[in-house]
Write a protein that holds these residues in place. Structure first.
Motif, PDB file in Angstrom:
ATOM      1  N   PHE A 120      62.980   1.276   4.017  1.00  0.00           N
ATOM      2  CA  PHE A 120      62.158   2.014   4.969  1.00  0.00           C
ATOM      3  C   PHE A 120      61.497   3.195   4.269  1.00  0.00           C
ATOM      4  CE2 PHE A 120      64.941  -0.086   8.066  1.00  0.00           C
ATOM      5  CZ  PHE A 120      63.990  -0.520   8.986  1.00  0.00           C
ATOM      6  N   VAL A 121      60.194   3.338   4.484  1.00  0.00           N
ATOM      7  CA  VAL A 121      59.439   4.443   3.896  1.00  0.00           C
ATOM      8  C   VAL A 121      58.554   5.060   4.971  1.00  0.00           C
ATOM      9  CG1 VAL A 121      59.424   3.277   1.660  1.00  0.00           C
ATOM     10  CG2 VAL A 121      57.455   3.058   3.150  1.00  0.00           C
ATOM     11  N   GLY A 122      58.164   6.312   4.752  1.00  0.00           N
ATOM     12  CA  GLY A 122      57.291   6.979   5.699  1.00  0.00           C
ATOM     13  C   GLY A 122      58.030   8.026   6.515  1.00  0.00           C
ATOM     14  N   ASP A 123      57.282   8.801   7.312  1.00  0.00           N
ATOM     15  CA  ASP A 123      57.930   9.864   8.089  1.00  0.00           C
ATOM     16  C   ASP A 123      58.726   9.323   9.270  1.00  0.00           C
ATOM     17  OD1 ASP A 123      56.022   9.328  10.060  1.00  0.00           O
ATOM     18  OD2 ASP A 123      54.745  11.004   9.502  1.00  0.00           O
ATOM     19  N   TYR A 125      67.850  -0.239   3.573  1.00  0.00           N
ATOM     20  CA  TYR A 125      67.973   1.010   2.817  1.00  0.00           C
ATOM     21  C   TYR A 125      66.854   1.958   3.233  1.00  0.00           C
ATOM     22  CZ  TYR A 125      70.924  -1.895  -0.172  1.00  0.00           C
ATOM     23  OH  TYR A 125      71.896  -2.745  -0.630  1.00  0.00           O
ATOM     24  N   ILE A 126      67.038   3.218   2.926  1.00  0.00           N
ATOM     25  CA  ILE A 126      65.988   4.208   3.152  1.00  0.00           C
ATOM     26  C   ILE A 126      65.543   4.755   1.797  1.00  0.00           C
ATOM     27  CG2 ILE A 126      67.627   6.121   3.482  1.00  0.00           C
ATOM     28  CD1 ILE A 126      65.614   7.254   5.560  1.00  0.00           C
ATOM     29  N   ALA A 127      64.247   4.941   1.644  1.00  0.00           N
ATOM     30  CA  ALA A 127      63.706   5.440   0.379  1.00  0.00           C
ATOM     31  C   ALA A 127      64.169   6.867   0.117  1.00  0.00           C
ATOM     32  CB  ALA A 127      62.182   5.390   0.415  1.00  0.00           C
ATOM     33  N   SER A 128      64.290   7.203  -1.151  1.00  0.00           N
ATOM     34  CA  SER A 128      64.620   8.578  -1.526  1.00  0.00           C
ATOM     35  C   SER A 128      63.462   9.495  -1.145  1.00  0.00           C
ATOM     36  CB  SER A 128      64.870   8.669  -3.030  1.00  0.00           C
ATOM     37  OG  SER A 128      63.667   8.405  -3.741  1.00  0.00           O
ATOM     38  N   GLU A 129      63.749  10.779  -1.038  1.00  0.00           N
ATOM     39  CA  GLU A 129      62.707  11.750  -0.674  1.00  0.00           C
ATOM     40  C   GLU A 129      61.509  11.673  -1.615  1.00  0.00           C
ATOM     41  OE1 GLU A 129      62.056  14.368   1.463  1.00  0.00           O
ATOM     42  OE2 GLU A 129      63.604  13.707   2.853  1.00  0.00           O
ATOM     43  N   ILE A 174      41.589   3.279   2.394  1.00  0.00           N
ATOM     44  CA  ILE A 174      42.855   2.611   2.121  1.00  0.00           C
ATOM     45  C   ILE A 174      43.819   2.833   3.285  1.00  0.00           C
ATOM     46  CG2 ILE A 174      44.868   2.522   0.587  1.00  0.00           C
ATOM     47  CD1 ILE A 174      42.328   1.418  -0.687  1.00  0.00           C
ATOM     48  N   SER A 175      44.443   1.765   3.743  1.00  0.00           N
ATOM     49  CA  SER A 175      45.458   1.892   4.777  1.00  0.00           C
ATOM     50  C   SER A 175      46.568   2.829   4.306  1.00  0.00           C
ATOM     51  CB  SER A 175      46.057   0.518   5.094  1.00  0.00           C
ATOM     52  OG  SER A 175      47.339   0.629   5.675  1.00  0.00           O
ATOM     53  N   THR A 176      46.940   3.766   5.150  1.00  0.00           N
ATOM     54  CA  THR A 176      48.025   4.682   4.815  1.00  0.00           C
ATOM     55  C   THR A 176      49.315   3.922   4.521  1.00  0.00           C
ATOM     56  OG1 THR A 176      47.031   6.230   6.396  1.00  0.00           O
ATOM     57  CG2 THR A 176      49.232   6.754   5.584  1.00  0.00           C
ATOM     58  N   LEU A 177      49.575   2.888   5.301  1.00  0.00           N
ATOM     59  CA  LEU A 177      50.803   2.108   5.134  1.00  0.00           C
ATOM     60  C   LEU A 177      50.780   1.325   3.824  1.00  0.00           C
ATOM     61  CD1 LEU A 177      50.936   0.846   8.826  1.00  0.00           C
ATOM     62  CD2 LEU A 177      52.291   2.706   7.842  1.00  0.00           C
ATOM     63  N   TYR A 178      49.632   0.764   3.500  1.00  0.00           N
ATOM     64  CA  TYR A 178      49.463   0.021   2.245  1.00  0.00           C
ATOM     65  C   TYR A 178      49.662   0.943   1.043  1.00  0.00           C
ATOM     66  CZ  TYR A 178      47.109  -3.184  -1.072  1.00  0.00           C
ATOM     67  OH  TYR A 178      46.782  -4.009  -2.130  1.00  0.00           O
ATOM     68  N   ALA A 179      49.132   2.154   1.129  1.00  0.00           N
ATOM     69  CA  ALA A 179      49.282   3.115   0.029  1.00  0.00           C
ATOM     70  C   ALA A 179      50.752   3.417  -0.239  1.00  0.00           C
ATOM     71  CB  ALA A 179      48.530   4.407   0.357  1.00  0.00           C
ATOM     72  N   MET A 180      51.569   3.481   0.818  1.00  0.00           N
ATOM     73  CA  MET A 180      52.984   3.776   0.637  1.00  0.00           C
ATOM     74  C   MET A 180      53.707   2.671  -0.123  1.00  0.00           C
ATOM     75  SD  MET A 180      54.464   5.798   3.948  1.00  0.00           S
ATOM     76  CE  MET A 180      53.549   5.035   5.280  1.00  0.00           C
ATOM     77  N   ARG A 199      59.500   8.583  -0.407  1.00  0.00           N
ATOM     78  CA  ARG A 199      59.463   8.237   1.014  1.00  0.00           C
ATOM     79  C   ARG A 199      58.094   8.412   1.664  1.00  0.00           C
ATOM     80  NH1 ARG A 199      64.141  10.830   4.404  1.00  0.00           N
ATOM     81  NH2 ARG A 199      65.240   9.780   2.701  1.00  0.00           N
ATOM     82  N   TYR A 200      57.314   9.365   1.203  1.00  0.00           N
ATOM     83  CA  TYR A 200      56.089   9.711   1.916  1.00  0.00           C
ATOM     84  C   TYR A 200      54.840   9.176   1.215  1.00  0.00           C
ATOM     85  CZ  TYR A 200      59.522  12.692   4.068  1.00  0.00           C
ATOM     86  OH  TYR A 200      60.651  13.140   4.687  1.00  0.00           O
TER      87      TYR A 200
END
Length: 233
Positions: free
Chosen positions: A160-163, A179-183, A93-99, A186-187
């Motif tokens: 926005f999500v991810g590190d 917007y930025i995702a909550s903690e 699974i793509s890491t980005l897709y999983a997020m 986010r990951y």
């Protein structure tokens, strides 16, 4: 159907077990410990806590990249080792897709970004509309500067999500719909990989054997780049 999923593509690490669409359990840590030391103990403890055996798993899933070269390799090697026992099918699974699966129920563009250094991010865009996820771009390595025009023209809310989320958000936060995702969301998490694997398996039940499971790096590892540069001198 029981799915065991792993993620070790960045500093965080997680393991999740899904039965059909019920999340039986998930362990998540984000303290930067070596994945080779923490990942399999997490698997063992989660299996013990929900009282199932590795032989009960129908499909293994893993975030196969992009991400840390070492982290991705550790995750894939761990899945290979468990899947080989009974020749259990695997789902990369793509890491980005999983997020993107952290945001089911939203109505927004999910901009998944992982910091790949030197002003670049691993990135993909997804349109999430309730329970539906539509991929808008392929997984790619892109500069923060070149990503900007795509974000600027988005009419829907962009999360926005991810590190790399904070890095990008600080550059784009003057845009009204950014917007930025909550903690908590986010990951990348193994549960996202598990739900993505279930959907992909139901849509296209083409199985991948443990022998065929390979990383998807997007970029050549630094050691290989340096060796190539040295040989070309």
């Amino acid at each position: 159907m029981k799915i065991l999923a792993l993620d070790s593509s960045a500093k965080s690490a997680s393991v999740a077990i899904l039965e059909d669409r019920k999340l039986l359990g998930e362990f998540f840590i984000n303290i930067g410990l070596t994945h080779s030391q923490t990942l399999m103990p997490m698997v063992e403890n989660l299996l013990k806590n929900i009282n199932i055996n590795v032989n009960d798993i129908d499909v293994f899933a893993v975030t196969s990249g992009p991400g840390s070269f070492t982290g991705v390799r550790i995750g894939i090697a761990s899945i290979k080792g468990m899947a080989m026992l009974n020749n259990t099918p695997c789902m990369p699974i793509s890491t980005l897709y999983a997020m993107a699966y952290n945001f089911l129920g939203e109505n927004a563009i999910i901009c998944a970004v992982m910091d790949s250094r030197c002003g670049q991010v691993y990135n993909a865009l997804f349109d999430v509309n309730g329970e539906n996820i539509t991929r808008l771009t392929k997984d790619r390595a892109i500069s923060i500067e070149n990503l900007y025009p795509e974000i600027e023209k988005c009419e829907k809310k962009v999360i926005f999500v991810g590190d790399g989320a904070l890095l990008c958000y600080n550059n784009y936060k003057h845009i009204n719909n950014v917007y930025i995702a909550s903690e908590a969301k986010r990951y990348q998490r193994a549960s996202g990989a598990a739900f993505a694997a279930l959907d992909e398996y139901l849509k296209k039940p083409k199985e991948t054997s443990s022998f065929d499971l390979v990383p998807e790096y997007l970029r050549v590892p630094q050691a290989e780049r340096e060796l190539k540069k040295k040989n070309n001198c």
